[in-house]
Design an enzyme around this catalytic site. Structure first.
Site, PDB file in Angstrom:
ATOM      1  N   ASN A   7     -48.517  37.356 -30.517  1.00  0.00           N
ATOM      2  CA  ASN A   7     -49.249  36.504 -31.445  1.00  0.00           C
ATOM      3  C   ASN A   7     -48.464  35.206 -31.648  1.00  0.00           C
ATOM      4  OD1 ASN A   7     -50.114  35.302 -33.978  1.00  0.00           O
ATOM      5  ND2 ASN A   7     -51.282  37.164 -34.319  1.00  0.00           N
ATOM      6  N   ASP A   9     -49.425  32.599 -33.671  1.00  0.00           N
ATOM      7  CA  ASP A   9     -49.837  31.872 -34.877  1.00  0.00           C
ATOM      8  C   ASP A   9     -48.668  31.140 -35.540  1.00  0.00           C
ATOM      9  OD1 ASP A   9     -52.322  32.982 -34.459  1.00  0.00           O
ATOM     10  OD2 ASP A   9     -52.209  34.393 -36.130  1.00  0.00           O
ATOM     11  N   HIS A  10     -47.491  31.770 -35.554  1.00  0.00           N
ATOM     12  CA  HIS A  10     -46.377  31.197 -36.310  1.00  0.00           C
ATOM     13  C   HIS A  10     -45.793  29.964 -35.643  1.00  0.00           C
ATOM     14  CE1 HIS A  10     -46.476  34.319 -39.303  1.00  0.00           C
ATOM     15  NE2 HIS A  10     -46.597  35.201 -38.339  1.00  0.00           N
ATOM     16  N   ARG A  18     -45.886  20.089 -40.743  1.00  0.00           N
ATOM     17  CA  ARG A  18     -45.700  18.636 -40.729  1.00  0.00           C
ATOM     18  C   ARG A  18     -46.957  17.885 -40.299  1.00  0.00           C
ATOM     19  NH1 ARG A  18     -40.287  16.874 -40.612  1.00  0.00           N
ATOM     20  NH2 ARG A  18     -41.213  14.785 -40.523  1.00  0.00           N
ATOM     21  N   HIS A  43     -55.046  34.035 -34.318  1.00  0.00           N
ATOM     22  CA  HIS A  43     -55.962  34.257 -35.428  1.00  0.00           C
ATOM     23  C   HIS A  43     -56.501  32.905 -35.865  1.00  0.00           C
ATOM     24  CE1 HIS A  43     -56.618  36.214 -39.689  1.00  0.00           C
ATOM     25  NE2 HIS A  43     -57.694  35.599 -39.220  1.00  0.00           N
ATOM     26  N   ARG A  45     -58.199  31.256 -38.425  1.00  0.00           N
ATOM     27  CA  ARG A  45     -58.604  31.486 -39.808  1.00  0.00           C
ATOM     28  C   ARG A  45     -59.665  30.481 -40.242  1.00  0.00           C
ATOM     29  NH1 ARG A  45     -55.909  34.404 -43.764  1.00  0.00           N
ATOM     30  NH2 ARG A  45     -54.289  35.790 -42.967  1.00  0.00           N
ATOM     31  N   ARG A  49     -55.379  27.265 -41.239  1.00  0.00           N
ATOM     32  CA  ARG A  49     -54.028  27.007 -41.751  1.00  0.00           C
ATOM     33  C   ARG A  49     -52.984  26.911 -40.653  1.00  0.00           C
ATOM     34  NH1 ARG A  49     -52.599  32.369 -45.168  1.00  0.00           N
ATOM     35  NH2 ARG A  49     -54.594  31.785 -46.116  1.00  0.00           N
ATOM     36  N   HIS A  50     -53.261  27.510 -39.494  1.00  0.00           N
ATOM     37  CA  HIS A  50     -52.292  27.397 -38.392  1.00  0.00           C
ATOM     38  C   HIS A  50     -53.006  27.114 -37.070  1.00  0.00           C
ATOM     39  CE1 HIS A  50     -53.363  31.650 -38.280  1.00  0.00           C
ATOM     40  NE2 HIS A  50     -52.560  31.965 -39.280  1.00  0.00           N
ATOM     41  N   GLU A  70     -58.345  36.920 -32.912  1.00  0.00           N
ATOM     42  CA  GLU A  70     -58.509  37.546 -34.218  1.00  0.00           C
ATOM     43  C   GLU A  70     -59.336  36.622 -35.099  1.00  0.00           C
ATOM     44  OE1 GLU A  70     -54.376  40.127 -34.610  1.00  0.00           O
ATOM     45  OE2 GLU A  70     -54.644  38.302 -35.802  1.00  0.00           O
ATOM     46  N   THR A 100     -50.451  36.514 -45.314  1.00  0.00           N
ATOM     47  CA  THR A 100     -50.813  37.112 -44.041  1.00  0.00           C
ATOM     48  C   THR A 100     -51.766  38.270 -44.326  1.00  0.00           C
ATOM     49  OG1 THR A 100     -49.927  38.070 -41.983  1.00  0.00           O
ATOM     50  CG2 THR A 100     -48.857  38.722 -44.040  1.00  0.00           C
ATOM     51  N   THR A 101     -52.352  38.834 -43.294  1.00  0.00           N
ATOM     52  CA  THR A 101     -53.318  39.919 -43.493  1.00  0.00           C
ATOM     53  C   THR A 101     -52.673  41.058 -44.271  1.00  0.00           C
ATOM     54  OG1 THR A 101     -54.350  39.320 -41.391  1.00  0.00           O
ATOM     55  CG2 THR A 101     -54.906  41.470 -42.319  1.00  0.00           C
ATOM     56  N   GLU A 151     -57.446  48.574 -33.864  1.00  0.00           N
ATOM     57  CA  GLU A 151     -56.046  48.184 -33.968  1.00  0.00           C
ATOM     58  C   GLU A 151     -55.541  48.759 -35.281  1.00  0.00           C
ATOM     59  OE1 GLU A 151     -53.073  44.311 -34.263  1.00  0.00           O
ATOM     60  OE2 GLU A 151     -54.937  44.156 -33.115  1.00  0.00           O
ATOM     61  N   HIS A 190     -48.760  44.658 -36.891  1.00  0.00           N
ATOM     62  CA  HIS A 190     -48.497  44.082 -38.204  1.00  0.00           C
ATOM     63  C   HIS A 190     -47.137  44.548 -38.714  1.00  0.00           C
ATOM     64  CE1 HIS A 190     -49.783  41.607 -41.570  1.00  0.00           C
ATOM     65  NE2 HIS A 190     -49.137  42.457 -42.355  1.00  0.00           N
ATOM     66  N   GLY A 191     -46.228  43.585 -38.811  1.00  0.00           N
ATOM     67  CA  GLY A 191     -44.914  43.839 -39.372  1.00  0.00           C
ATOM     68  C   GLY A 191     -43.922  44.493 -38.438  1.00  0.00           C
ATOM     69  N   GLY A 212     -45.937  39.193 -33.437  1.00  0.00           N
ATOM     70  CA  GLY A 212     -45.773  37.750 -33.463  1.00  0.00           C
ATOM     71  C   GLY A 212     -44.546  37.253 -34.196  1.00  0.00           C
ATOM     72  N   HIS A 213     -44.509  37.463 -35.518  1.00  0.00           N
ATOM     73  CA  HIS A 213     -43.494  36.806 -36.345  1.00  0.00           C
ATOM     74  C   HIS A 213     -42.075  37.094 -35.890  1.00  0.00           C
ATOM     75  CE1 HIS A 213     -40.884  36.203 -39.901  1.00  0.00           C
ATOM     76  NE2 HIS A 213     -41.661  35.164 -40.104  1.00  0.00           N
TER      77      HIS A 213
END
Length: 247
Positions: A7, A9-10, A18, A43, A45, A49-50, A70, A100-101, A151, A190-191, A212-213
């Protein structure tokens, strides 16, 4: 052996902080693939936002593995997916105020609406996955809605104290077996981190982990290709830790 969906997204989060043009998640997706990613997840959204619409359009043109989109189960998002034609859509819950979700989709309470949207997407050749908590009722609802994939939400496992992780892992293991018995294919995410991913990757029947993160955080130190290589090695060759028993 599980595959790895990355993922990105980050990466877009850093750009949007910025409101500039870098780092661009599109070429970063290529680096992730070079590192061994089996798929790219983004994702889109509703508040953008990203990830932005242009990112999704360009990723559809450039991703050479699989593009997993997503999105919330809204009419606007369904129309975007039908236009872009990702390799998979994962429907997720979405609240504007969340960072986040925060949990799985409540499929049980939305069967009619979700079935309609799933049918439209799958009739167009886009398989649909539903992001859900590892609960029998939700898995039965996913089957009834004719989704092809689920998922499983791994947040409670990832956030649990080490003493509670075995029971959370057991929930994921049982849910995976139950989903497969219902004819559903199973992903999870997730996580998940470099420290907790291996027991989940070792679950029999687990097909793909979307992460992802932690990879992006690791990439700050070692670079994206190397960060993906390290996670891919853990996903595909998990150790069997006696602490968690048999899984």
């Amino acid at each position: 052996m599980a595959s790895l969906g990355v993922n990105i997204d980050h990466i877009a989060n850093v750009r949007q902080a910025r409101r500039t043009v870098e780092p661009d998640p599109v070429p970063m997706a290529l680096l992730a693939e070079l590192g061994g990613a089996d798929g790219i997840t983004v994702h889109l959204r509703e508040d953008r936002r990203h990830i932005q619409d242009r990112d999704v359009d360009l990723l559809r043109q450039t991703v050479r593995s699989r593009l997993n989109l997503e999105m919330a189960a809204t009419e606007d998002m369904v129309l975007i997916a039908l236009r872009v034609q990702p390799d998979m859509v994962t429907l997720v819950p979405e609240r504007r105020e969340e960072v986040t979700t925060e949990g799985g989709l409540d499929v049980s309470s939305q069967r009619v609406d979700l079935t309609s949207k799933i049918n439209r997407l799958q009739d167009a050749g886009i398989p649909v996955s539903l992001f859900v908590d590892p609960e029998r009722g939700q898995l039965e609802a996913c089957r009834d809605c004719r989704a092809r994939w689920v998922e499983l939400h791994t947040g409670p496992y990832a956030e649990a104290k080490w003493t509670d992780q075995p029971s959370e892992l057991a929930r994921l293991t049982e849910a995976t077996a139950l989903a497969r018995a219902m004819g559903l294919r199973v992903n999870a995410g997730h996580g998940l981190t470099y420290q907790n991913v291996e027991p989940v990757a070792a679950i029999e029947g687990m097909e793909e982990l979307n992460i992802g993160h932690t990879i992006v955080a690791r990439a700050v130190a070692v670079g994206l290709q190397q960060a993906v290589r390290e996670m891919k090695a853990l996903v595909q060759n998990p150790r069997r830790d006696p602490l968690f028993g048999s899984y």
